[in-house]
Design a protein around this motif. Sequence first.
Motif, PDB file in Angstrom:
ATOM      1  N   ALA A  95      85.147  92.648  59.181  1.00 24.52           N
ATOM      2  CA  ALA A  95      83.945  93.481  59.290  1.00 24.52           C
ATOM      3  C   ALA A  95      82.961  93.085  58.203  1.00 24.52           C
ATOM      4  O   ALA A  95      83.359  92.743  57.086  1.00 24.52           O
ATOM      5  CB  ALA A  95      84.296  94.959  59.145  1.00 24.52           C
ATOM      6  N   PHE A  96      81.679  93.133  58.536  1.00 20.99           N
ATOM      7  CA  PHE A  96      80.627  92.966  57.547  1.00 20.99           C
ATOM      8  C   PHE A  96      80.359  94.319  56.902  1.00 20.99           C
ATOM      9  O   PHE A  96      80.496  95.353  57.542  1.00 20.99           O
ATOM     10  CB  PHE A  96      79.328  92.480  58.202  1.00 20.99           C
ATOM     11  N   ALA A  97      79.948  94.294  55.638  1.00 20.63           N
ATOM     12  CA  ALA A  97      79.549  95.526  54.961  1.00 20.63           C
ATOM     13  C   ALA A  97      78.339  96.099  55.688  1.00 20.63           C
ATOM     14  O   ALA A  97      77.394  95.379  55.981  1.00 20.63           O
ATOM     15  CB  ALA A  97      79.213  95.245  53.509  1.00 20.63           C
ATOM     16  N   PRO A  98      78.362  97.389  55.987  1.00 25.13           N
ATOM     17  CA  PRO A  98      77.266  97.988  56.749  1.00 25.13           C
ATOM     18  C   PRO A  98      76.076  98.417  55.901  1.00 25.13           C
ATOM     19  O   PRO A  98      75.067  98.846  56.434  1.00 25.13           O
ATOM     20  CB  PRO A  98      77.929  99.221  57.367  1.00 25.13           C
ATOM     21  N   PHE A  99      76.175  98.295  54.586  1.00 26.62           N
ATOM     22  CA  PHE A  99      75.184  98.903  53.712  1.00 26.62           C
ATOM     23  C   PHE A  99      74.246  97.909  53.046  1.00 26.62           C
ATOM     24  O   PHE A  99      73.629  98.207  52.049  1.00 26.62           O
ATOM     25  CB  PHE A  99      75.875  99.751  52.643  1.00 26.62           C
ATOM     26  N   GLY A 100      74.111  96.719  53.589  1.00 29.54           N
ATOM     27  CA  GLY A 100      73.099  95.811  53.097  1.00 29.54           C
ATOM     28  C   GLY A 100      73.557  94.720  52.157  1.00 29.54           C
ATOM     29  O   GLY A 100      72.798  93.834  51.820  1.00 29.54           O
ATOM     30  N   GLU A 101      74.786  94.749  51.716  1.00 24.74           N
ATOM     31  CA  GLU A 101      75.275  93.702  50.833  1.00 24.74           C
ATOM     32  C   GLU A 101      75.946  92.604  51.640  1.00 24.74           C
ATOM     33  O   GLU A 101      76.317  92.791  52.786  1.00 24.74           O
ATOM     34  CB  GLU A 101      76.257  94.280  49.814  1.00 24.74           C
ATOM     35  N   ALA A 102      76.131  91.457  51.017  1.00 27.22           N
ATOM     36  CA  ALA A 102      76.688  90.295  51.703  1.00 27.22           C
ATOM     37  C   ALA A 102      78.203  90.213  51.507  1.00 27.22           C
ATOM     38  O   ALA A 102      78.717  89.300  50.872  1.00 27.22           O
ATOM     39  CB  ALA A 102      76.008  89.027  51.204  1.00 27.22           C
TER      40      ALA A 102
END
Length: 141
Positions: A95-102
Motif C-alpha cells: 500500500a502507498f501512504a495515503p497522506f501525501g508522503e512517499a
Amino acid sequence: LGTVGDDRRVLLWDARTLGGSTSSTSSPALAFVAHEADVNSIAFAPDDSAVSRTTRGEHLLVTGSSDKTVKLWDDRSVKAPLHVMRREDEVVSVAFAPFGEAYVAVAGADRRVAVYDLARIGFVPKPPKTTTTTTKTPKDA
C-alpha cells in the motif's frame, strides 16, 4: 483498476470502458508478467502525494508477490520494474501512504510490516532542507 493473481500477471483495466458490463469478453488495457510467482497485491500511487507530483506519479504502481519481492512500476513502460525490493518472506499486501508522503508499506507472510521511504531509495526527490533564520530584535526599552 488493477487485478493480480496466481498467473504472475498484472492486469490493468480502464474502468471508463467497462461500462458496468459483467461480460467475460472484456479485455484489460494492459497485461504483463510482473513476478516469478503469484502476485498477491497491487496498489496505485494516490493522486495527492509526493510520488504523484513526480514525472511518473500518476503512472506509478507497486506489486507484491510470493516470490518475496516488491516491485515499483511505471505503467507506461512495464518491460522492467523501476525498482525491486527483496523481502525475507512472501509479500501478501502492499500500500502507498495515503497522506501525501512517499512511503510504501509492505506486509509479509512472516507477519512483519516494512515501510519503505521512496525518497531514500532515490525514487522521488528528497524534500529540500529547510533553514531557519533568526532575526535579532532590539530589546524593549
